[in-house]
Enzyme design. Structure first.
Site, PDB file in Angstrom:
ATOM      1  N   ASN A 134       8.841 -30.297   2.237  1.00 36.44           N
ATOM      2  CA  ASN A 134       8.033 -29.578   3.228  1.00 36.44           C
ATOM      3  C   ASN A 134       6.818 -29.029   2.489  1.00 36.44           C
ATOM      4  OD1 ASN A 134       6.913 -27.900   5.137  1.00 36.44           O
ATOM      5  ND2 ASN A 134       8.563 -26.381   5.092  1.00 36.44           N
ATOM      6  N   LYS A 144       4.248 -27.599   3.647  1.00 37.35           N
ATOM      7  CA  LYS A 144       3.629 -26.434   4.291  1.00 37.35           C
ATOM      8  C   LYS A 144       2.104 -26.612   4.356  1.00 37.35           C
ATOM      9  CE  LYS A 144       7.446 -23.710   2.658  1.00 37.35           C
ATOM     10  NZ  LYS A 144       8.062 -22.404   2.602  1.00 37.35           N
ATOM     11  N   HIS A 165      11.561 -24.122  11.951  1.00 39.82           N
ATOM     12  CA  HIS A 165      11.505 -23.570  10.598  1.00 39.82           C
ATOM     13  C   HIS A 165      11.389 -22.046  10.711  1.00 39.82           C
ATOM     14  CE1 HIS A 165      10.032 -22.560   6.610  1.00 39.82           C
ATOM     15  NE2 HIS A 165      10.503 -23.738   6.208  1.00 39.82           N
ATOM     16  N   GLU A 217       9.636 -19.962   9.233  1.00 40.77           N
ATOM     17  CA  GLU A 217       8.260 -19.444   9.282  1.00 40.77           C
ATOM     18  C   GLU A 217       7.693 -19.574  10.696  1.00 40.77           C
ATOM     19  OE1 GLU A 217       6.711 -21.670   5.935  1.00 40.77           O
ATOM     20  OE2 GLU A 217       7.971 -20.476   4.612  1.00 40.77           O
ATOM     21  N   GLU A 256      18.781 -23.081   6.159  1.00 43.30           N
ATOM     22  CA  GLU A 256      17.814 -22.444   5.268  1.00 43.30           C
ATOM     23  C   GLU A 256      17.930 -20.925   5.396  1.00 43.30           C
ATOM     24  OE1 GLU A 256      14.368 -25.143   4.160  1.00 43.30           O
ATOM     25  OE2 GLU A 256      13.823 -24.277   6.062  1.00 43.30           O
ATOM     26  N   GLY A 304      11.188 -19.648  -0.486  1.00 40.19           N
ATOM     27  CA  GLY A 304       9.975 -19.248  -1.213  1.00 40.19           C
ATOM     28  C   GLY A 304      10.148 -18.001  -2.051  1.00 40.19           C
ATOM     29  N   SER A 356      14.513 -22.480  -2.004  1.00 36.70           N
ATOM     30  CA  SER A 356      14.328 -22.459  -3.461  1.00 36.70           C
ATOM     31  C   SER A 356      15.156 -23.512  -4.193  1.00 36.70           C
ATOM     32  CB  SER A 356      14.592 -21.058  -4.017  1.00 36.70           C
ATOM     33  OG  SER A 356      13.670 -20.135  -3.458  1.00 36.70           O
TER      34      SER A 356
HETATM   35  C1  PEP Z   1      11.129 -24.494   3.096  1.00 36.85           C
HETATM   36  O1  PEP Z   1      10.036 -24.063   3.374  1.00 36.85           O
HETATM   37  O2  PEP Z   1      11.714 -25.200   3.932  1.00 36.85           O
HETATM   38  C2  PEP Z   1      11.707 -24.178   1.793  1.00 36.85           C
HETATM   39  C3  PEP Z   1      12.954 -24.451   1.601  1.00 36.85           C
HETATM   40  O3  PEP Z   1      10.858 -23.607   0.857  1.00 36.85           O
HETATM   41  P1  PEP Z   1      11.201 -23.311  -0.689  1.00 36.85           P
HETATM   42  O4  PEP Z   1      11.899 -24.526  -1.253  1.00 36.85           O
HETATM   43  O5  PEP Z   1       9.885 -23.064  -1.338  1.00 36.85           O
HETATM   44  O6  PEP Z   1      12.108 -22.109  -0.713  1.00 36.85           O
END
Ligand code: PEP
Length: 260
Positions: free
Chosen positions: A13, A15, A100, A102, A172, A178, A217
């Site tokens: 992803n 972003k 997601h 976000e 997630e 993040g 992460s």
């Molecule tokens: C994500 O945005 O779906 C995500 C898992 O981000 P990160 O790996 O940076 O935590």
């Protein structure tokens, strides 16, 4: 190890990062470096909308898929700034992220909106990656399972059986996205098993084949232990997907876990 009926999947992803130039060089590297893993692991990148034509240009026939990070809940019309599922299908997108955290937190996407977006993606012949997960406050007050059950049930209640068979779920935990904080392999496994059981209670014939990705992460150095959990079928990778060395190492961890 993931169940033999499920092929591991690693999805990046991106972003809102990068430029046409950096996307070009990242895609070139992925195409060169991932060839040998693709027989075992499905790989996709969810790029910004404006980079999707480039994905199509560089990834067609590479075996790597591409997809979007969001889609309009409407099929067409006076929705300035929105992108429809039909437009994404025109660009041969295979996947679309839906719900997601976000989008849920920053743009107020409710479970109802998530359901309408899933319908659009399925009608467009693409695979929705339905993102679910609890906040830190929800985990600390022991409501993780009820939050995930609510997010999943909205979709399980509304989407016909044939559509449900085409959904990928990504767990997630919001507190791990993040932040550099990853769920432990045991924490991830517990929620993944819960997701599969919940799916089994509604759609028993589908649960074994349901792909459940972990996101939050994921890095080259923690991917292997996460992917070794029986109900973790791969990863949704944010920050580490922007670095081809990290991303390829994560794909390779999925490959090794599967071959193990
Ligand atoms: C994500 O945005 O779906 C995500 C898992 O981000 P990160 O790996 O940076 O935590």
């Amino acid at each position: 190890m993931t169940h033999p009926s499920r092929r591991p999947l690693v999805v990046g992803n991106w972003k809102m990062h990068g430029s046409l130039e950096s996307a070009h060089s990242l895609l070139d590297s992925l195409r060169d470096e991932l060839q040998s893993s693709l027989a075992v692991v499905g790989v996709a990148v969810c790029a910004p909308f404006v980079h999707l034509p480039l994905c199509r240009e560089l990834l067609t026939i590479s075996g790597i898929h591409w997809g979007a990070q969001n889609v309009s809940q409407y099929p067409q019309g006076a929705y300035t700034g929105e992108i429809s599922a039909g437009m994404l299908a025109d660009l041969d997108c295979r996947y679309v992220l839906v719900g997601h955290s976000e989008r849920r937190a920053l743009y107020g996407e409710s479970d109802e909106v998530v359901v309408t977006k899933i319908r659009q993606v399925l009608d467009g012949g693409m695979t929705p990656i339905l993102c679910v997960g609890e906040t830190l406050a929800e985990r600390e007050t022991n409501v993780t399972e009820s939050v995930i059950a609510r997010q999943l049930s909205a979709v399980l209640d509304a989407i016909p059986v044939s559509g449900l068979a085409n959904i990928v779920v990504a767990y997630e935990p919001v507190w791990a996205i993040g932040t550099g904080k990853t769920a432990s392999p045991e924490q991830a496994q517990a929620v993944h098993a819960f997701i599969r059981q919940l799916w089994a209670s509604r759609q028993p014939a589908q649960a074994e084949a349901l792909i459940v990705l972990y996101g939050g992460s994921v890095k080259a150095d923690n991917a292997r232990l996460l992917f070794a959990q029986p109900d973790v079928d791969g990863g949704l990778v944010g920050g580490a997907a922007l670095d081809h060395t990290q991303f390829c190492a994560i794909v390779s961890a999925a490959e090794q876990t599967w071959n193990h």
